[in-house]
Design a protein around this motif. Structure first.
Motif, PDB file in Angstrom:
ATOM      1  N   LEU A  28       0.845  -1.639   0.013  1.00 39.93           N
ATOM      2  CA  LEU A  28      -0.054   0.022  -0.394  1.00 39.93           C
ATOM      3  C   LEU A  28       0.970   0.893   0.060  1.00 39.93           C
ATOM      4  N   ALA A  29       1.972   1.454   0.899  1.00 39.97           N
ATOM      5  CA  ALA A  29       3.110   2.256   0.398  1.00 39.97           C
ATOM      6  C   ALA A  29       3.794   2.550  -0.583  1.00 39.97           C
ATOM      7  N   CYS A  30       3.359   1.740  -1.025  1.00 41.68           N
ATOM      8  CA  CYS A  30       4.383   1.687  -2.443  1.00 41.68           C
ATOM      9  C   CYS A  30       3.132   2.119  -3.701  1.00 41.68           C
ATOM     10  N   ALA A  31       2.475   2.319  -3.342  1.00 42.10           N
ATOM     11  CA  ALA A  31       1.472   3.024  -4.809  1.00 42.10           C
ATOM     12  C   ALA A  31       0.850   4.027  -3.922  1.00 42.10           C
ATOM     13  N   CYS A  32       0.409   4.135  -2.516  1.00 44.30           N
ATOM     14  CA  CYS A  32       0.738   5.542  -2.372  1.00 44.30           C
ATOM     15  C   CYS A  32       1.699   6.916  -2.901  1.00 44.30           C
ATOM     16  N   HIS A  33       2.773   5.916  -2.510  1.00 41.57           N
ATOM     17  CA  HIS A  33       4.127   6.532  -3.431  1.00 41.57           C
ATOM     18  C   HIS A  33       4.469   6.961  -4.192  1.00 41.57           C
ATOM     19  N   THR A  34       3.956   5.887  -5.455  1.00 40.57           N
ATOM     20  CA  THR A  34       4.174   6.198  -6.474  1.00 40.57           C
ATOM     21  C   THR A  34       2.892   6.456  -7.854  1.00 40.57           C
ATOM     22  N   CYS A  35       1.681   6.714  -6.849  1.00 42.49           N
ATOM     23  CA  CYS A  35       0.236   7.131  -7.485  1.00 42.49           C
ATOM     24  C   CYS A  35       0.643   9.105  -7.007  1.00 42.49           C
ATOM     25  N   HIS A  36       1.529   9.187  -5.867  1.00 43.80           N
ATOM     26  CA  HIS A  36       2.077  10.319  -5.346  1.00 43.80           C
ATOM     27  C   HIS A  36       2.438  11.674  -6.464  1.00 43.80           C
ATOM     28  N   TYR A  37       3.179  10.645  -7.057  1.00 43.92           N
ATOM     29  CA  TYR A  37       4.008  11.512  -8.015  1.00 43.92           C
ATOM     30  C   TYR A  37       3.910  11.321  -9.131  1.00 43.92           C
ATOM     31  N   ILE A  38       3.404  10.201  -9.396  1.00 46.41           N
ATOM     32  CA  ILE A  38       2.726   9.731 -10.936  1.00 46.41           C
ATOM     33  C   ILE A  38       1.627  11.443 -10.948  1.00 46.41           C
ATOM     34  N   LYS A  39       0.952  11.592  -9.719  1.00 46.02           N
ATOM     35  CA  LYS A  39      -0.113  12.910 -10.193  1.00 46.02           C
ATOM     36  C   LYS A  39       0.516  14.463 -10.058  1.00 46.02           C
ATOM     37  N   ARG A  40       1.808  14.251  -9.515  1.00 45.50           N
ATOM     38  CA  ARG A  40       2.507  15.392  -9.553  1.00 45.50           C
ATOM     39  C   ARG A  40       3.025  15.675 -11.175  1.00 45.50           C
ATOM     40  N   LEU A  41       3.893  14.737 -11.418  1.00 50.72           N
ATOM     41  CA  LEU A  41       4.173  14.456 -12.928  1.00 50.72           C
ATOM     42  C   LEU A  41       2.855  15.046 -14.065  1.00 50.72           C
ATOM     43  N   ILE A  42       1.874  14.428 -14.056  1.00 52.40           N
ATOM     44  CA  ILE A  42       0.559  15.185 -14.415  1.00 52.40           C
ATOM     45  C   ILE A  42       0.305  16.113 -14.301  1.00 52.40           C
ATOM     46  N   GLU A  43       0.242  16.584 -12.940  1.00 55.47           N
ATOM     47  CA  GLU A  43      -0.202  18.249 -13.375  1.00 55.47           C
ATOM     48  C   GLU A  43       1.142  19.017 -13.441  1.00 55.47           C
ATOM     49  N   ALA A  44       2.227  18.999 -13.479  1.00 61.01           N
ATOM     50  CA  ALA A  44       3.156  20.012 -14.325  1.00 61.01           C
ATOM     51  C   ALA A  44       3.217  19.491 -15.776  1.00 61.01           C
ATOM     52  N   ILE A  45       2.141  18.937 -15.955  1.00 55.55           N
ATOM     53  CA  ILE A  45       2.844  18.545 -17.705  1.00 55.55           C
ATOM     54  C   ILE A  45       1.917  19.518 -18.165  1.00 55.55           C
TER      55      ILE A  45
END
Length: 340
Positions: free
Chosen positions: A160-177
């Motif tokens: 779960l921690a890996c999924a949360c951490h991964t989704c958090h930074y994917i969200k940040r990348l989507i927002e940046a683009i």
């Protein structure tokens, strides 16, 4: 009416060149003069460039372009221009004739160093933590002992921690683009290096402990994990909603229209009733819940340092809003409702 005695004025007035010369003649007769701009080195006070007959309506951005012609390596994004060496930086849309200068404007220059676009900045900052954490999760070679290579943890909280951490930074990348809009198009390269070291190092540190073969689950088991996970998801959704709302505010108003954000129909934006920067509030909430979910000291330390930095940013933004808008809501606090 007495005719002008200037030699330009006795020429044929049907010619466009003569018309321009006549305008110049009239301007000289009325005492009008084009502003001159002297650019000095902000540290040594040495003259770097002297721009003669600059248009009064010229912007600082246009002056940067003229300065760039004399110094090809100093493109506009590298230039920081000020009226005083220790004063506030001039904006690119500031107009020369609106500044408190005379016919000769003295401007001080500072080299900001090599610049990188914001999209590339966020790609560098966020792709690193995303892949670094996954290396520890899959227990790549040379991280843990040989017998633990490519093994997995028996605890669901690690996944779960890996999924949360991964989704958090994917969200940040989507927002940046796709979401973020930036008032300044670049960031100094040296700042990017510092930020990458911060994000990458902390990501490796917390991933090392969470994915370690000797890691033990939280004290209160699934109840602690599930409640923290629910808060994490809500804070991530809230953070994304605030970023979209801020993007829409800039898109609707345009680059020159200054407005402060208001709550929308999206319930996650209702936090604007109480704080100036709810995106930071949600960000801190997400990392705090991640700390509780994993019960990991490095995550808690990262959350604490992030909270300090975001509080500084939030206070600065709150002060700007309060100073710029007379009708700014007095109930709002910078980052924590009713407290801070």
């Amino acid at each position: 009416m007495r005719q002008s005695s200037c030699s330009y004025c006795v020429m044929s007035r049907s010619c466009t060149c003569c018309l321009l010369a006549t305008v110049y003649c009239l301007m000289s007769h009325t005492g009008f003069s084009f502003p001159q701009v002297e650019v000095l080195d902000g540290r040594t006070r040495q003259q770097l460039c002297f721009l003669d007959k600059v248009e009064p309506h010229a912007t600082i951005g246009e002056i940067k372009s003229l300065f760039h012609k004399s110094y090809q390596q100093l493109y506009p994004a590298r230039q920081d221009l000020k009226l005083d060496p220790k004063g506030k930086s001039l904006r690119d849309d500031d107009v020369l004739q609106n500044l408190p200068v005379g016919t000769t404007a003295t401007i001080y220059f500072k080299d900001l160093g090599p610049q990188v676009g914001w999209t590339m900045v966020f790609l560098a900052e966020y792709l690193g933590p995303l892949f670094i954490y996954l290396l520890f999760y899959f227990r790549a070679p040379y991280i843990y002992s040989h017998q633990d290579v490519f093994t997995s943890s028996p605890y669901s909280v690690v996944t779960l921690a890996c999924a949360c951490h991964t989704c958090h930074y994917i969200k940040r990348l989507i927002e940046a683009i796709f979401v973020h809009r930036f008032s300044h198009g670049t960031m100094p390269l040296r700042t990017i290096v510092r930020n990458c070291v911060y994000y990458w190092a902390f990501s490796a540190w917390l991933a090392f402990y969470i994915n370690h073969p000797l890691y033990t689950p939280p004290s209160y088991g699934d109840m602690q994990v599930n409640y923290a996970l629910a808060i994490f998801v809500l804070c991530e959704l809230g953070n994304f909603s605030i970023h979209v709302a801020l993007n829409n505010l800039k898109a609707d108003g345009g680059p020159k229209c200054r407005r402060f954000p208001h709550p929308t129909k999206n319930p996650f934006t209702w936090l604007f009733f109480f704080v100036s920067c709810p995106n930071y509030t949600y960000e801190v909430g997400a990392w705090a819940s991640f700390s509780v979910m994993t019960q990991c000291l490095p995550v808690a330390l990262f959350t604490f340092l992030a909270f300090i930095q975001m509080t500084i940013w939030a206070k600065g933004k709150h002060k700007t809003y309060s100073r710029e808008f007379k009708d700014y809501p007095h109930l709002r606090m910078p980052i924590i409702p009713l407290l801070l």
